[in-house]
Every structure is written in C-alpha cells, then in structure tokens.
Design a protein around this motif. Structure first.
Motif, mmCIF file in Angstrom:
data_model
loop_
_atom_site.group_PDB
_atom_site.id
_atom_site.type_symbol
_atom_site.label_atom_id
_atom_site.label_comp_id
_atom_site.label_asym_id
_atom_site.label_seq_id
_atom_site.Cartn_x
_atom_site.Cartn_y
_atom_site.Cartn_z
ATOM 1 N N THR A 1 10.749 7.174 6.396
ATOM 2 C CA THR A 1 12.115 6.822 6.042
ATOM 3 C C THR A 1 12.452 7.417 4.684
ATOM 4 O O THR A 1 11.646 7.373 3.753
ATOM 5 N N ASP A 2 13.660 7.952 4.587
ATOM 6 C CA ASP A 2 14.121 8.497 3.314
ATOM 7 C C ASP A 2 14.378 7.359 2.335
ATOM 8 O O ASP A 2 15.021 6.370 2.671
ATOM 9 N N ARG A 3 13.839 7.467 1.134
ATOM 10 C CA ARG A 3 13.979 6.401 0.138
ATOM 11 C C ARG A 3 15.439 6.169 -0.232
ATOM 12 O O ARG A 3 15.846 5.058 -0.530
ATOM 13 N N LEU B 1 0.800 -1.221 0.000
ATOM 14 C CA LEU B 1 0.000 0.000 0.000
ATOM 15 C C LEU B 1 0.834 1.273 0.000
ATOM 16 O O LEU B 1 0.349 2.329 -0.411
ATOM 17 N N VAL B 2 2.089 1.203 0.465
ATOM 18 C CA VAL B 2 2.907 2.416 0.532
ATOM 19 C C VAL B 2 3.855 2.520 -0.658
ATOM 20 O O VAL B 2 4.035 3.598 -1.217
#
Length: 123
Positions: free
Chosen positions: A117-119, A34-35
């Motif tokens: 969280t940073d990708r 979903l994210v």
C-alpha cells in the motif's frame, strides 16, 4: 440428522469467530509493529513468525496439548486443576489453538498489505 447438521454449522461458526477474535488483533499489532516501526529485533521476530508458518496444525495442536493440556502442566499440578470436560470448554480450547496457529498467517497477510500500500494513500 438436521439437528446434528445445525449443531455442526453453529459450532463451526462459533469456532471461526472466536479464532478470529484472538488472531486478528494480535496479528495486526505484530504486522504494524514489524512493518511500520523501527523496533529492535525485527529480523529475529520475522524469523520466529516465519518458522511458525511451516508447522501443520496437528503438530501445533499436539505441542500445545503436550505443554499445557492433560499431558503437560495441567497434569503436573493435579487432576483437580482441570475443569470437568464440557462442550463449551472443548470448543474454547479448540478455538484458542486455532487462533494461536493463525496469528503468523494474519501477521504475514497484513504485512504484505501494508508493504504493497502506498503510504500517501494511508494518510
């Protein structure tokens, strides 16, 4: 007295472990789906998961008992369908109900972690 306390602690640890074995993989899969993906029906899925967060555990357990337990489908198909009650089957039933009730919470917590969280750090 000590033996009963040991049994209670052992059963609690087994219940927690079995519930986590059910809830964490399914909740993690839903959170990633979903994210991190663009799957159709995400809004409806979040609505369905969010609606499960508002239910207290006793309502969830009562619903599962009425649908699948001795009051529901098991009674329709006959009393011989159910195994004889034992402590192991009771513990598994409780673990399944707790695990299914925990799936929306795992999905929500892991989704928030994925969003915050940073990708670039993930890769």
């Amino acid at each position: 007295m000590q033996h009963e306390l040991f049994n209670a602690i052992r059963n609690t640890c087994i219940l927690c472990g079995l519930s986590c074995l059910l809830a964490v993989p399914i909740g993690a899969f839903l959170a990633i789906l979903l994210v991190r993906t663009d799957v159709r029906g995400r809004t409806f899925a979040w609505l369905a998961i969010g609606s499960q967060l508002t239910l207290p555990l006793y309502v969830f357990a009562g619903g599962w008992s009425a649908a699948m337990g001795t009051q529901g489908w098991a009674r329709v198909f006959g009393p011989n369908l159910l195994p004889a009650p034992s402590s192991l089957s009771n513990l598994l039933a409780v673990a399944i109900v707790h695990g299914l009730a925990a799936i929306p919470w795992v999905c929500l917590i892991l989704s928030l972690g994925l969003l915050w969280t940073d990708r670039g750090e993930e890769e």
